[in-house]
Scaffold this active site. Structure first.
Site, PDB file in Angstrom:
ATOM      1  N   LYS A 183      23.884  27.413   1.342  1.00  0.00           N
ATOM      2  CA  LYS A 183      24.472  28.404   2.247  1.00  0.00           C
ATOM      3  C   LYS A 183      24.856  27.766   3.588  1.00  0.00           C
ATOM      4  O   LYS A 183      25.857  28.134   4.201  1.00  0.00           O
ATOM      5  CB  LYS A 183      23.496  29.553   2.477  1.00  0.00           C
ATOM      6  CG  LYS A 183      23.988  30.648   3.439  1.00  0.00           C
ATOM      7  CD  LYS A 183      25.321  31.241   2.994  1.00  0.00           C
ATOM      8  CE  LYS A 183      25.634  32.577   3.643  1.00  0.00           C
ATOM      9  NZ  LYS A 183      25.524  32.656   5.076  1.00  0.00           N
ATOM     10  N   GLU A 198      33.105  27.447   6.124  1.00  0.00           N
ATOM     11  CA  GLU A 198      33.689  28.672   6.687  1.00  0.00           C
ATOM     12  C   GLU A 198      34.231  28.423   8.092  1.00  0.00           C
ATOM     13  O   GLU A 198      35.330  28.875   8.444  1.00  0.00           O
ATOM     14  CB  GLU A 198      32.624  29.763   6.709  1.00  0.00           C
ATOM     15  CG  GLU A 198      33.038  31.085   7.288  1.00  0.00           C
ATOM     16  CD  GLU A 198      31.867  32.036   7.370  1.00  0.00           C
ATOM     17  OE1 GLU A 198      31.511  32.441   8.493  1.00  0.00           O
ATOM     18  OE2 GLU A 198      31.284  32.359   6.315  1.00  0.00           O
TER      19      GLU A 198
END
Length: 314
Positions: free
Chosen positions: A189, A196
């Site tokens: 993550k 991102e």
């Protein structure tokens, strides 16, 4: 299967809602009693304290408690929970914690016979309807036992077309994956969020070039056409198109972009591994610049130009 949910912010509350809709009862707790009462109206059981939450989870163990709070608050909650739990109970940290902290917490709880999973959770405020991408770290047996919970929270196989040529079948196609032992979920993550940062920065820079071009471009239209058949189409572009459609000049936004830790951790990890990450690094530094943290450097550049060449500021 019952679940306790601690933290009813933008993601935790909707995750509880998705579970309740999927037939899994939830006992919920948040420091904001209004958040608790809101979910009680939607079918959850409310708790006014961590002690009450644990007491309301149906015995016997193993019981499962999912924590969705900022990284800095996790240790305090785990310390408060641990004495109230029994052997084989499960604590899940679904927030954006550093993966090294997940390894430490897993060891601490394991010494007390309590199981720990780190679950990187992506989906944002749209997860209630779209589902949540889950990246899971921890013991395989525990992950397997809680598979119905993960399957309910995840988007499902229908959320994306099958990858051509992919022979391997597993839970990844449904939107959740057991990545490995303790820390692996939050590690994946962490890198996800670093990527991102880079993707968001690329879209932002590209649209800024378009906005300052000699052509009278309609940015909402450009975003819309790129959504259809373009190699840069993505959900982030969908969101950019929606934002531009609402307000083409984005006047209501200040342009100050925060960073919540994962981008920094990704770059630090890349440095430790000797792995180049120039795009992700630049995206992180751009966020620093957006908050005015490069203003003094710019002033010194201007001062130096004046000192050596007498250049006045434009």
């Amino acid at each position: 299967m019952q679940l306790g949910m601690i933290g009813l912010g933008r993601m935790g509350a909707n995750m509880a809602r998705r579970l309740i809709r999927g037939g899994y009862p939830c006992v919920v707790y948040d420091r904001d009693s209004r958040a608790v009462s809101g979910l009680v109206k939607e079918g959850a059981a409310g708790a006014a304290s961590l002690e009450q939450l644990v007491a309301q989870l149906t015995p016997p163990p193993p019981r499962t408690i999912w924590i969705m709070v900022p990284a800095g608050a996790v240790d305090g909650i785990v310390a408060d929970l641990a004495p109230r739990l029994a052997k084989h109970d499960v604590v899940i940290d679904g927030g954006n914690s550093f993966y090294g902290d997940a390894v430490r917490r897993a060891r601490q709880l394991e010494a007390q016979g309590i199981q720990f999973l780190d679950v990187g959770t992506s989906g944002g405020v749209h997860g209630l309807e779209r589902g949540y991408c889950l990246m899971i770290g921890g013991p395989a047996a525990v992950v397997q036992r809680l598979d119905p919970i993960f399957r309910t929270l995840a988007p499902g196989r229908e959320s994306a077309a099958a990858t051509a040529g992919r022979a391997k079948a597993g839970t990844a196609e449904a939107g959740y994956l057991h990545c490995g032992p303790a820390g692996a979920g939050h590690f994946v993550k962490m890198v996800h969020n670093g990527i991102e940062y880079g993707l968001m920065a690329a879209y932002a820079e590209g649209f800024n070039i378009l906005r300052h071009s000699k052509y009278a471009l309609d940015l909402p239209d450009v975003a819309e056409v790129w959504r259809r058949g373009s190699v840069v189409s993505s959900w982030l572009l969908d969101l950019a198109a929606r934002a531009l459609a609402r307000q083409p000049d984005l006047a209501k936004f200040s342009g100050e972009v925060s960073d919540s830790g994962e981008g920094r951790w990704t770059i630090q990890t890349a440095i430790e591994a000797g792995v180049p990450a120039p795009v992700l690094s630049a995206a992180l530094y751009e966020r620093f610049t957006s908050r005015g943290e490069g203003d003094f450097a710019a002033k010194l550049l201007s001062a130096l130009r004046f000192e050596f060449g007498g250049h006045e500021e434009a």
